[in-house]
Design a protein around this motif. Structure first.
Motif, short mmCIF file in Angstrom:
data_model
loop_
_atom_site.label_atom_id
_atom_site.label_comp_id
_atom_site.label_asym_id
_atom_site.label_seq_id
_atom_site.Cartn_x
_atom_site.Cartn_y
_atom_site.Cartn_z
N GLY A 1 -7.33 72.14 39.41
CA GLY A 1 -6.48 71.55 38.38
C GLY A 1 -6.78 72.10 37.00
N LEU A 2 -7.56 73.16 36.94
CA LEU A 2 -8.00 73.72 35.66
C LEU A 2 -6.86 74.36 34.87
N LYS A 3 -5.97 75.04 35.55
CA LYS A 3 -4.84 75.67 34.85
C LYS A 3 -3.95 74.61 34.22
N GLU A 4 -3.66 73.56 34.97
CA GLU A 4 -2.80 72.49 34.45
C GLU A 4 -3.46 71.77 33.28
N ALA A 5 -4.76 71.50 33.38
CA ALA A 5 -5.48 70.83 32.28
C ALA A 5 -5.45 71.71 31.03
N THR A 6 -5.64 73.01 31.22
CA THR A 6 -5.62 73.94 30.08
C THR A 6 -4.24 73.98 29.44
N GLU A 7 -3.20 74.00 30.25
CA GLU A 7 -1.83 73.99 29.71
C GLU A 7 -1.55 72.70 28.96
N GLU A 8 -2.08 71.58 29.42
CA GLU A 8 -1.91 70.31 28.71
C GLU A 8 -2.57 70.36 27.33
N VAL A 9 -3.76 70.92 27.26
CA VAL A 9 -4.46 71.04 25.97
C VAL A 9 -3.68 71.92 25.01
N ILE A 10 -3.15 73.03 25.51
CA ILE A 10 -2.35 73.93 24.68
C ILE A 10 -1.15 73.19 24.11
#
Length: 80
Positions: free
Chosen positions: A14-23
């Motif tokens: 879920g790291l890509k999704e979490a990173t996209e949320e932060v962006i």
């Protein structure tokens, strides 16, 4: 800003999704690429996935950082 999420072939944590949320929360222009090719991962000196690479700098490896940590990594690069 270029962000790479280095993950094993089995799970992306879920790291890509979490990173996209932060962006999105920060409102910045950045791309997030998921990399699961072991050859490319090893080019960063990462021996244990998952890992986060921002602007070609390894920020975390061998664990899943929290959204707060990801935000801190991104802000550090914005201020560099």
């Amino acid at each position: 800003m270029n962000i790479k999420v280095l993950v094993s072939c089995c799970s992306d944590y879920g790291l890509k999704e979490a990173t996209e949320e932060v962006i999105k929360e920060l409102g910045i222009d950045a791309t997030v690429e998921k990399v699961s090719d072991m050859q490319r991962i090893m080019e960063y000196g990462v021996m244990k996935a998952p890992a986060v690479v921002i602007n070609e700098k390894v920020k975390a490896m061998g664990r899943v950082p929290s959204k707060a940590e990801i935000k801190e990594y991104i802000q550090d690069e914005l201020n560099a």
